[in-house]
Design a protein around this motif. Structure first.
Motif, mmCIF file in Angstrom:
data_model
loop_
_atom_site.group_PDB
_atom_site.id
_atom_site.type_symbol
_atom_site.label_atom_id
_atom_site.label_comp_id
_atom_site.label_asym_id
_atom_site.label_seq_id
_atom_site.Cartn_x
_atom_site.Cartn_y
_atom_site.Cartn_z
ATOM 1 N N ASN A 1 0.831 -1.201 0.000
ATOM 2 C CA ASN A 1 0.000 0.000 0.000
ATOM 3 C C ASN A 1 0.871 1.258 0.000
ATOM 4 O OD1 ASN A 1 -2.322 -1.523 -0.011
ATOM 5 N ND2 ASN A 1 -2.704 -1.300 2.175
ATOM 6 N N ILE A 2 1.936 1.237 0.777
ATOM 7 C CA ILE A 2 2.871 2.368 0.791
ATOM 8 C C ILE A 2 3.487 2.542 -0.589
ATOM 9 C CG2 ILE A 2 5.085 3.201 1.702
ATOM 10 C CD1 ILE A 2 4.275 1.880 4.395
ATOM 11 N N ASP A 3 3.938 1.457 -1.197
ATOM 12 C CA ASP A 3 4.525 1.521 -2.536
ATOM 13 C C ASP A 3 3.536 2.088 -3.545
ATOM 14 O OD1 ASP A 3 6.844 0.413 -1.543
ATOM 15 O OD2 ASP A 3 6.474 -1.590 -2.359
ATOM 16 N N SER A 4 2.295 1.637 -3.461
ATOM 17 C CA SER A 4 1.264 2.087 -4.388
ATOM 18 C C SER A 4 1.002 3.584 -4.224
ATOM 19 C CB SER A 4 -0.020 1.298 -4.159
ATOM 20 O OG SER A 4 -1.033 1.733 -5.016
ATOM 21 N N LEU A 5 0.956 4.037 -2.993
ATOM 22 C CA LEU A 5 0.689 5.451 -2.725
ATOM 23 C C LEU A 5 1.870 6.336 -3.134
ATOM 24 C CD1 LEU A 5 -1.673 7.053 -1.521
ATOM 25 C CD2 LEU A 5 -0.479 7.003 0.651
ATOM 26 N N CYS A 6 3.080 5.799 -3.039
ATOM 27 C CA CYS A 6 4.282 6.580 -3.343
ATOM 28 C C CYS A 6 4.634 6.598 -4.827
ATOM 29 C CB CYS A 6 5.478 6.033 -2.565
ATOM 30 S SG CYS A 6 5.364 6.370 -0.808
ATOM 31 N N ALA A 7 3.971 5.798 -5.624
ATOM 32 C CA ALA A 7 4.303 5.728 -7.047
ATOM 33 C C ALA A 7 4.099 7.097 -7.691
ATOM 34 C CB ALA A 7 3.439 4.680 -7.736
ATOM 35 N N PHE A 8 5.030 7.479 -8.559
ATOM 36 C CA PHE A 8 4.902 8.759 -9.249
ATOM 37 C C PHE A 8 3.705 8.746 -10.196
ATOM 38 C CE2 PHE A 8 9.428 8.994 -8.116
ATOM 39 C CZ PHE A 8 9.385 10.183 -7.423
ATOM 40 N N ARG A 9 3.443 7.584 -10.759
ATOM 41 C CA ARG A 9 2.267 7.414 -11.596
ATOM 42 C C ARG A 9 1.351 6.436 -10.894
ATOM 43 N NH1 ARG A 9 6.190 6.520 -16.438
ATOM 44 N NH2 ARG A 9 7.035 5.412 -14.722
ATOM 45 N N PRO A 10 0.046 6.668 -10.941
ATOM 46 C CA PRO A 10 -0.869 5.721 -10.299
ATOM 47 C C PRO A 10 -0.655 4.318 -10.851
ATOM 48 C CG PRO A 10 -2.054 7.674 -11.025
ATOM 49 C CD PRO A 10 -0.652 7.782 -11.569
ATOM 50 N N THR A 11 -0.599 3.352 -9.946
ATOM 51 C CA THR A 11 -0.342 1.975 -10.380
ATOM 52 C C THR A 11 -1.608 1.274 -10.814
ATOM 53 O OG1 THR A 11 -0.654 1.139 -8.147
ATOM 54 C CG2 THR A 11 1.589 1.751 -8.770
ATOM 55 N N GLY A 12 -2.746 1.771 -10.395
ATOM 56 C CA GLY A 12 -3.998 1.109 -10.716
ATOM 57 C C GLY A 12 -4.235 -0.135 -9.878
ATOM 58 N N LYS A 13 -3.314 -0.422 -8.960
ATOM 59 C CA LYS A 13 -3.468 -1.597 -8.105
ATOM 60 C C LYS A 13 -4.396 -1.257 -6.959
ATOM 61 C CE LYS A 13 1.097 -3.504 -8.968
ATOM 62 N NZ LYS A 13 2.377 -3.851 -8.384
ATOM 63 N N LYS A 14 -5.184 -2.256 -6.558
ATOM 64 C CA LYS A 14 -6.065 -2.042 -5.411
ATOM 65 C C LYS A 14 -5.234 -2.034 -4.139
ATOM 66 C CE LYS A 14 -7.117 -6.769 -4.263
ATOM 67 N NZ LYS A 14 -7.845 -7.364 -3.207
ATOM 68 N N LEU A 15 -5.701 -1.279 -3.168
ATOM 69 C CA LEU A 15 -5.046 -1.278 -1.873
ATOM 70 C C LEU A 15 -5.433 -2.546 -1.130
ATOM 71 C CD1 LEU A 15 -5.520 2.449 -0.894
ATOM 72 C CD2 LEU A 15 -3.475 1.349 -1.769
#
Length: 126
Positions: free
Chosen positions: A81-95
């Motif tokens: 979740n931290i990785d997903s939130l920190c991505a410069f571009r939205p990952t589209g992955k669910k939390l």
């Protein structure tokens, strides 16, 4: 009396239902109760991070994800979740709610130091 893991799984199931039904105020109330009843557990903070992200409060979400990670650093859902939130571009992955039967990989991150000697946690390559 239920054990802590069972209580947290039930809490997570209730909150997941509230989130799916877009009943975020009820989800936050239930999360606050979970934080009070389980002050050493990371899952309630992870859940609050998810709610904050849904509300577009990225700073609030990160605060709760970081608190969750500090309390439960082996929970890979929290780290993702931290990785997903920190991505410069939205990952589209669910939390991830944090109670999933996720494979806990030891050593999947390392510390790399930049030219100022500041350490950064990065995912291992290869």
């Amino acid at each position: 009396m239920k054990d802590e893991i069972t209580e947290l799984r039930e809490l997570c199931a209730d909150i997941r239902k509230f989130i799916q039904e877009e009943r975020l105020s009820e989800a936050k109330e239930k999360i606050a109760l979970g934080m009070a009843q389980h002050p050493d557990a990371g899952i309630p903070h992870n859940l609050m991070g998810i709610v904050k992200e849904i509300e577009n409060d990225r700073v609030g979400a990160m605060k709760h994800f970081r608190a969750a990670y500090a309390l439960d650093p082996k929970n890979t859902s929290i780290r993702k979740n931290i990785d997903s939130l920190c991505a410069f571009r939205p990952t589209g992955k669910k939390l991830l709610f944090g109670d999933e039967d996720d494979e806990r990989q030891k050593g999947s991150y390392i510390v790399e130091y930049d030219e100022q000697g500041i350490g950064h946690i990065v995912r291992k390559r290869g």
